[in-house]
Enzyme design. Structure first.
Site, mmCIF file in Angstrom:
data_model
loop_
_atom_site.group_PDB
_atom_site.id
_atom_site.type_symbol
_atom_site.label_atom_id
_atom_site.label_comp_id
_atom_site.label_asym_id
_atom_site.label_seq_id
_atom_site.Cartn_x
_atom_site.Cartn_y
_atom_site.Cartn_z
ATOM 1 N N GLY A 38 0.778 -1.241 0.000
ATOM 2 C CA GLY A 38 0.000 0.000 0.000
ATOM 3 C C GLY A 38 0.804 1.283 0.000
ATOM 4 N N ASP A 97 -4.980 2.482 10.854
ATOM 5 C CA ASP A 97 -6.386 2.190 11.163
ATOM 6 C C ASP A 97 -6.441 1.752 12.627
ATOM 7 O OD1 ASP A 97 -9.098 1.657 10.871
ATOM 8 O OD2 ASP A 97 -8.758 -0.319 10.016
ATOM 9 N N VAL A 147 -11.356 3.249 2.241
ATOM 10 C CA VAL A 147 -10.855 4.050 1.116
ATOM 11 C C VAL A 147 -9.930 3.242 0.208
ATOM 12 C CG1 VAL A 147 -11.072 6.299 2.241
ATOM 13 C CG2 VAL A 147 -8.985 4.955 2.561
ATOM 14 N N ASP A 153 -5.884 -0.542 -1.787
ATOM 15 C CA ASP A 153 -6.611 -1.444 -2.680
ATOM 16 C C ASP A 153 -7.895 -1.981 -2.065
ATOM 17 O OD1 ASP A 153 -5.274 -3.133 -0.719
ATOM 18 O OD2 ASP A 153 -5.969 -4.791 -1.957
ATOM 19 N N ARG A 159 -5.374 0.450 -6.803
ATOM 20 C CA ARG A 159 -4.163 1.054 -6.234
ATOM 21 C C ARG A 159 -3.636 2.191 -7.106
ATOM 22 N NH1 ARG A 159 -2.346 -2.230 -2.040
ATOM 23 N NH2 ARG A 159 -2.538 -4.484 -2.326
HETATM 24 P P1 5GP Z 1 -4.218 -1.481 10.903
HETATM 25 O O1 5GP Z 1 -3.229 -2.563 11.151
HETATM 26 O O2 5GP Z 1 -3.745 -0.114 11.298
HETATM 27 O O3 5GP Z 1 -5.571 -1.798 11.444
HETATM 28 O O4 5GP Z 1 -4.483 -1.455 9.364
HETATM 29 C C1 5GP Z 1 -3.506 -1.089 8.503
HETATM 30 C C2 5GP Z 1 -3.665 -1.851 7.211
HETATM 31 O O5 5GP Z 1 -5.030 -2.231 6.952
HETATM 32 C C3 5GP Z 1 -3.254 -0.942 6.093
HETATM 33 O O6 5GP Z 1 -1.890 -1.112 5.790
HETATM 34 C C4 5GP Z 1 -4.177 -1.342 4.978
HETATM 35 O O7 5GP Z 1 -3.578 -2.391 4.266
HETATM 36 C C5 5GP Z 1 -5.414 -1.894 5.656
HETATM 37 N N1 5GP Z 1 -6.514 -0.894 5.728
HETATM 38 C C6 5GP Z 1 -7.025 -0.314 6.831
HETATM 39 N N2 5GP Z 1 -8.007 0.555 6.506
HETATM 40 C C7 5GP Z 1 -8.099 0.536 5.164
HETATM 41 C C8 5GP Z 1 -8.931 1.227 4.202
HETATM 42 O O8 5GP Z 1 -9.787 2.070 4.511
HETATM 43 N N3 5GP Z 1 -8.727 0.927 2.902
HETATM 44 C C9 5GP Z 1 -7.783 0.024 2.481
HETATM 45 N N4 5GP Z 1 -7.679 -0.180 1.175
HETATM 46 N N5 5GP Z 1 -6.989 -0.644 3.345
HETATM 47 C C10 5GP Z 1 -7.151 -0.388 4.663
HETATM 48 MG MG MG Z 2 -1.232 -2.231 3.857
#
Ligand code: 5GP
Ligand code: MG
Length: 172
Positions: A38, A97, A147, A153, A159
């Site tokens: 990403g 996130d 998003v 993606d 992407r």
């Molecule tokens: P976290 O580990 O912070 O919960 O999530 C991070 C990963 O989740 C990001 O690197 C991404 O790959 C995925 N992710 C979290 N939210 C989104 C979103 O709204 N859209 C997309 N495409 N990926 C997300």
């Molecule tokens: Mg990611």
């Protein structure tokens, strides 16, 4: 799809971030590590605006979960081959996130004994954080919507979009 950040807004945000990073590191050599997949576009746009002695590397991590909101299980590839011992490291990811991904990678990288370790994300989602760590730098706060675009993606699609858009139910 509803555009949340235009190409021009993203570009301005990255220029602001590059100025901040360049000023904070003040000419010190830096290793920028992008989290695959990403952060690819974010990485390539940011490093070209950084006038510092720079090395670039990649970290493979995935927490597969499709569009669901619960974090999946985090898999981080072996980082021991990265030459970051004694280096100033800036870790880049597309979005913060829950924070699980960034926090997991930061823990792995600390074991390699970098001189310093900070993190930067393009997007920081409101109200979803589940870890103690927060990113040291971010370009934009966004609402809690799924998003795509600018590296992000859905099932590896979208992407390549130059903007960031909210994926709506009828889009897929
Ligand atoms: P976290 O580990 O912070 O919960 O999530 C991070 C990963 O989740 C990001 O690197 C991404 O790959 C995925 N992710 C979290 N939210 C989104 C979103 O709204 N859209 C997309 N495409 N990926 C997300
Ligand atoms: Mg990611």
């Amino acid at each position: 799809m509803r555009v949340i950040l235009t190409e021009a807004e993203i570009s301005e945000g990255i220029t602001r971030l590059a100025r901040q990073v360049a000023s904070d590191y003040d000419g010190r050599p830096l290793t920028v590590l992008g989290v695959l997949t990403g952060s690819l576009i974010f990485l390539s746009d940011l490093i070209r605006r950084l006038d510092l002695p720079l090395k670039v590397g990649l970290v493979q991590a995935s927490s597969y979960r499709g569009q669901t909101k619960s974090p999946g299980s985090l898999a981080i590839a072996d980082v021991s081959g990265l030459n970051v011992c004694g280096r100033h490291v800036l870790l880049l990811d597309d979005i913060f996130d829950t924070g699980q991904t960034l926090s997991g990678i930061v823990a792995e990288l600390h074991r390699l004994e970098p001189a310093s370790l900070r993190s930067a994300v393009l997007l920081w989602k409101e109200g979803r954080q589940r870890v103690a760590l927060t990113p040291d730098y971010h370009c934009f706060r966004i609402p809690d919507v799924f998003v795509v675009g600018y590296g992000l993606d859905f099932n590896d699609e979208y992407r390549h979009l130059p903007h960031v858009a909210a994926l709506e139910d009828h889009d897929h």
